[in-house]
Write a protein that holds these residues in place. Sequence first.
Motif, PDB file in Angstrom:
ATOM      1  N   GLU A  20      -5.198   6.575   0.743  1.00  0.00           N
ATOM      2  CA  GLU A  20      -4.253   5.474   0.573  1.00  0.00           C
ATOM      3  C   GLU A  20      -4.713   4.574  -0.570  1.00  0.00           C
ATOM      4  N   HIS A  21      -3.742   3.982  -1.251  1.00  0.00           N
ATOM      5  CA  HIS A  21      -4.067   3.047  -2.320  1.00  0.00           C
ATOM      6  C   HIS A  21      -3.675   1.634  -1.891  1.00  0.00           C
TER       7      HIS A  21
ATOM      8  N   LYS B  13      -1.355  14.518   1.014  1.00  0.00           N
ATOM      9  CA  LYS B  13      -1.988  13.208   1.085  1.00  0.00           C
ATOM     10  C   LYS B  13      -3.502  13.331   1.057  1.00  0.00           C
TER      11      LYS B  13
ATOM     12  N   VAL C 173      -1.663  11.135  -3.423  1.00  0.00           N
ATOM     13  CA  VAL C 173      -1.363  12.551  -3.145  1.00  0.00           C
ATOM     14  C   VAL C 173      -1.802  13.406  -4.320  1.00  0.00           C
TER      15      VAL C 173
ATOM     16  N   ARG D 258       0.827  -1.197   0.000  1.00  0.00           N
ATOM     17  CA  ARG D 258       0.000   0.000   0.000  1.00  0.00           C
ATOM     18  C   ARG D 258       0.868   1.256   0.000  1.00  0.00           C
ATOM     19  N   GLY D 259       0.259   2.383  -0.326  1.00  0.00           N
ATOM     20  CA  GLY D 259       0.967   3.655  -0.328  1.00  0.00           C
ATOM     21  C   GLY D 259      -0.018   4.809  -0.311  1.00  0.00           C
ATOM     22  N   ASP D 260       0.512   6.013  -0.477  1.00  0.00           N
ATOM     23  CA  ASP D 260      -0.316   7.211  -0.394  1.00  0.00           C
ATOM     24  C   ASP D 260      -0.823   7.645  -1.763  1.00  0.00           C
TER      25      ASP D 260
ATOM     26  N   ARG E 288       3.813   6.195  -4.524  1.00  0.00           N
ATOM     27  CA  ARG E 288       2.739   7.185  -4.510  1.00  0.00           C
ATOM     28  C   ARG E 288       1.944   7.162  -5.808  1.00  0.00           C
TER      29      ARG E 288
END
Length: 368
Positions: free
Chosen positions: A245-246, A242, A236, A232-234, A280
């Motif tokens: 989350e993805h 931010k 933005v 997972r990550g952000d 991201r």
Amino acid sequence: MDEAVDFQLGGDARGKRIVVAMSGGVDSSVVAALAARTGAETIGVTLQLYDHGEAVGRAGACCAGRDIRDARAVCDRLGIAHYVFDHETSFRTQVVDRFADEYLAGRTPIPCVQCNMGPKFTDLLTLARDLGADCLATGHYVRRMIGEDGAELHRGADPARDQSYFLFATTQTQLDFLRFPLGALPKPRVREIAAELGLGVAAKPDSQDICFVPDGDYAGLVKKLRPDADTRGDIVDMAGRKLGEHRGLIHYTVGQRRGLEIGGSPEPLYVVRLDADTRRVVVGPRTALAVDAARLTDLNILGPLGGPLTAKVRSMARPVPARMVGDRLVFDTPEYGVAPGQAAVLYAGDRVLGGGWIAETEAATLAA
């Protein structure tokens, strides 16, 4: 069956040898029939690329168990030889693994081009030459035409079936040896020919663009091959703020709007960029997707690039006016949805001038 297809063998076809690349579908089966009708010795060759299609029972997969049986049955009916060569390892390395790695790198891959560049053309051409063939014929909907400087690649006559985008990496040496006898025919006529000849594949569904992905679940395949792909990550915005989350970069492509699962924005947001280093997903308004130019790598040149041309940056996109400046493809007007990893294919009218892989893009001034 009244088509007089010219395999461009240079005179009487008797005494010549044509190798036909057979996937088990209607197109390549009709090519084999047309080749046999010329009087040339015709040999059908199938590359077994994987066992996956048979395992999942998916109609429209190519080069797997059921399709090999279909190709053999067609060859038996035509009274021609049929050979199967196992290229599963090559296909896995050159196509499937690269497909997964490209998604992990935040790019949008086109495995069909990689397959044509590797197993289907490079490997098959070698096999055809080893068999003493005068040419290798395939069921692709493109045209090979002879110009002042030799063989040229042109779009298929039926716009709905044209496959030139996926064949941009065909080299001049390969083009000299290849033949595409269906390029001037519409698909309905090809099925009619198959039915007239009593070929069992006449009504067989067309193969899928990405034959090794069951039910179009790209992310599922990538996760199976690369278990860490779901990190997972952000999500933005363009300023780095931010928004959410993805669930893994593999679930997103440039230009995507649905599935972002973020709210609160006064305007629709789209995926503008995938940053593999920071994991991201960068989103922004539609104007942020506008691109003035793209840098291309691994250029394959099939014609002069010095003048005005048109460029196609997605398989389903309409060609747009552009020009080449060194390794940069510069659009006459901003283009949208240009994604690293995709191909840019260059045309002069219907002629394919070549193309390359989109490495990076330059945002349009209106998106600044």
